[in-house]
Design an enzyme around this catalytic site. Sequence first.
Site, short mmCIF file in Angstrom:
data_model
loop_
_atom_site.label_atom_id
_atom_site.label_comp_id
_atom_site.label_asym_id
_atom_site.label_seq_id
_atom_site.Cartn_x
_atom_site.Cartn_y
_atom_site.Cartn_z
N ARG A 96 1.12 -0.82 0.06
CA ARG A 96 0.26 0.04 0.10
C ARG A 96 1.06 1.36 -0.19
NH1 ARG A 96 -4.85 -1.85 2.21
NH2 ARG A 96 -5.46 -3.98 1.13
N GLU A 153 0.82 3.91 1.19
CA GLU A 153 -0.22 5.18 1.39
C GLU A 153 0.97 6.03 2.42
OE1 GLU A 153 -4.42 3.09 2.62
OE2 GLU A 153 -2.55 2.46 3.80
N ARG A 162 -0.40 1.36 12.76
CA ARG A 162 -1.49 0.28 12.11
C ARG A 162 -1.31 0.84 11.11
NH1 ARG A 162 -6.55 1.69 10.79
NH2 ARG A 162 -6.14 3.98 10.67
N HIS A 163 -0.28 1.26 10.48
CA HIS A 163 -0.26 1.18 8.89
C HIS A 163 1.16 0.39 8.81
CE1 HIS A 163 -3.32 3.37 8.81
NE2 HIS A 163 -4.34 2.43 7.82
N GLU A 197 -9.76 -2.29 13.63
CA GLU A 197 -9.91 -3.44 12.72
C GLU A 197 -9.32 -4.14 11.57
OE1 GLU A 197 -10.26 -0.83 8.87
OE2 GLU A 197 -10.07 -3.14 7.65
N SER A 229 -11.18 -7.36 6.55
CA SER A 229 -12.51 -6.67 5.80
C SER A 229 -13.36 -7.78 5.08
CB SER A 229 -11.68 -5.66 4.72
OG SER A 229 -12.10 -4.69 5.19
N ARG A 233 -1.51 -7.51 11.99
CA ARG A 233 -1.90 -7.08 13.08
C ARG A 233 -2.83 -7.60 14.35
NH1 ARG A 233 -6.54 -2.16 9.96
NH2 ARG A 233 -4.59 -1.12 8.85
#
Length: 566
Positions: A323, A325, A331-332, A486, A489, A540
Amino acid sequence: MADAPQEDAATTSKKAAKKAEAKAKKEALKAQRAAEQLSKQTAALEIDDPAKDRYGLVKPISPAVFSAEAEEVNLRSLGEEHEGKTVILRAWIQNTRTQSAKMAFAELREEGNWTIQAVVMVTPEGTPEAQVVSRPMVKFITAITPESFVAVEAKVKRPLEPVKSCRVSTFELHITRCFTIAPAPPMLGLTLAAANRPITDFNDEDVKAPGESDKEPEAGVPAATMLTHLDNIAMHKRAPVQQAIADIRIEVKDLFRSYLKARGFKEFEPPCLIGAASEGGGNVFRLQYFNQEAFLAQSPQFYKQFEIAGGRKRVFSIAPVFRAENSNTPRHMTEFTGLDLEMEIKNDYSEVLLMLEGVLLHIFRGIKERCAHEIELVRSVYPSEEVLLPEPGKEVRLTFAEAQQLLREEGPEEFRNVRDDEDMSTPQEKALGAVVRAKYNTDFYVIDKFPDTARPFYAKVDPTSKPSADGVRATNAFDFFLRNQEILSGGQRINDPDELAERISAKGINPASPGIKEYIATFRQVGVPPHGGGGIGLDRIVAWFLALPSVHLAAYYPRTPKRLMP
Ligand code: ATP
């Protein structure tokens, strides 16, 4: 004003020069100490010592240096049957302690926190074993630098009382031979004790001045930043806490795989290199691929669906996900491991939800059982409360609307007006987790029927849902949460090509764009059964199960916007 950037540049280069100077001084000091240490060790060897063949710096080591009857052992399997026997152990010197010129202790570590106490004692004159251990040999052993790799031959004996500081507490090794196979430098960049303390600073940028030490300790050993840990990757990895986290991660993967295989799922490997940024262009890494552009996969989503289209009824994959991002949060990461599954739906998408819930509960219960020691070890460094799991039959599954209502009614003041047709923010998720824990006594729960505005184009709209005033509809899609965050998903996917093309257009994406066109076409090539699945972030679930302060700690080599090394 115009001069300001130049001034900044000058200050920065001065700082850099100072930093380089301090670094060079530190290196020189290290080299000097290394030379001193080596000469100490060789001095011990030079003395004419009748025991001189029993110790030394040996690279490589030959089996001939050990007694023929000595058995190679691992600390894990050391047992009563070894008592009184001569064994060979290959391990790291954790520390040494001189008792007198005739006696010393060493702690040997094999892996994780598998440690044992070793004793080296000069053999009394006149005994049949005279000269087995000499004074120079004791001196040599005490001079071995911590984290050197050694091979020792020793007699297994019972200590006078259990050795509390070592994991093997009921035996000790009485050294009769000791060879250093790979010496460690005299000064470690990070000591084992510091590496095994909690990391409190996950900032990826070097904010310390040179020579400035890491945070000062509550209990005498300095805690180090993540930066120092990763600059000293070998010591970071040697820390028992890191090895315990890695061992738990291995078990999570194993439990995921075995649960699904037992239920007819087939494993496959999705590609990491892809030809089109098909799931949305923003957060995808681009790279040169011969004379065209390629991308790193943001998820195995399309490929899981191709497997279903390709005649598999149940599939799973364990694969890297990328990712792009710029999310600098605990969390990332920019690369993580996805545990993904996809399956045919016979009657209702709840079959998928129950399968995912089943595999996650199996993982959580499984690691509690299989990794009790590792969990305890991690907790001794990163204290946490036990994860609350629902009793069988009491799993908490809320619809998105129910969750928002709970938040409005029982959550903090600022969430009195949250809406059913807008996605949840991270603070909302956290607040909801606290409400759910207090009300249902669980840290693990499901939120189902997310609004279509919060889901990707392949999510199936709930055919029974009524549109909101703004035309927003609920989907057959859900997220799973652990300790307020989270972790998964998933949901039902659209399997009808016309419906898919329509949803794609409704999301403002051109159905004829590269990657998307081929994706839709796959559903026209054959009849694809209704199906659904989910994606779990492996890093996670390990991090949140253990309540670690950052997901970066659960990865072997965390990748973040600012970190690509080591
Ligand atoms: P978030 O909203 O937290 O950024 P997401 O909605 O983008 O996550 P998905 O695309 O649904 O996440 O990915 C599925 C799972 O992968 C997530 O539930 C999470 O466990 C994990 N995951 C997603 N992004 C990351 C990331 N950047 N680093 C680590 N794990 C991630």
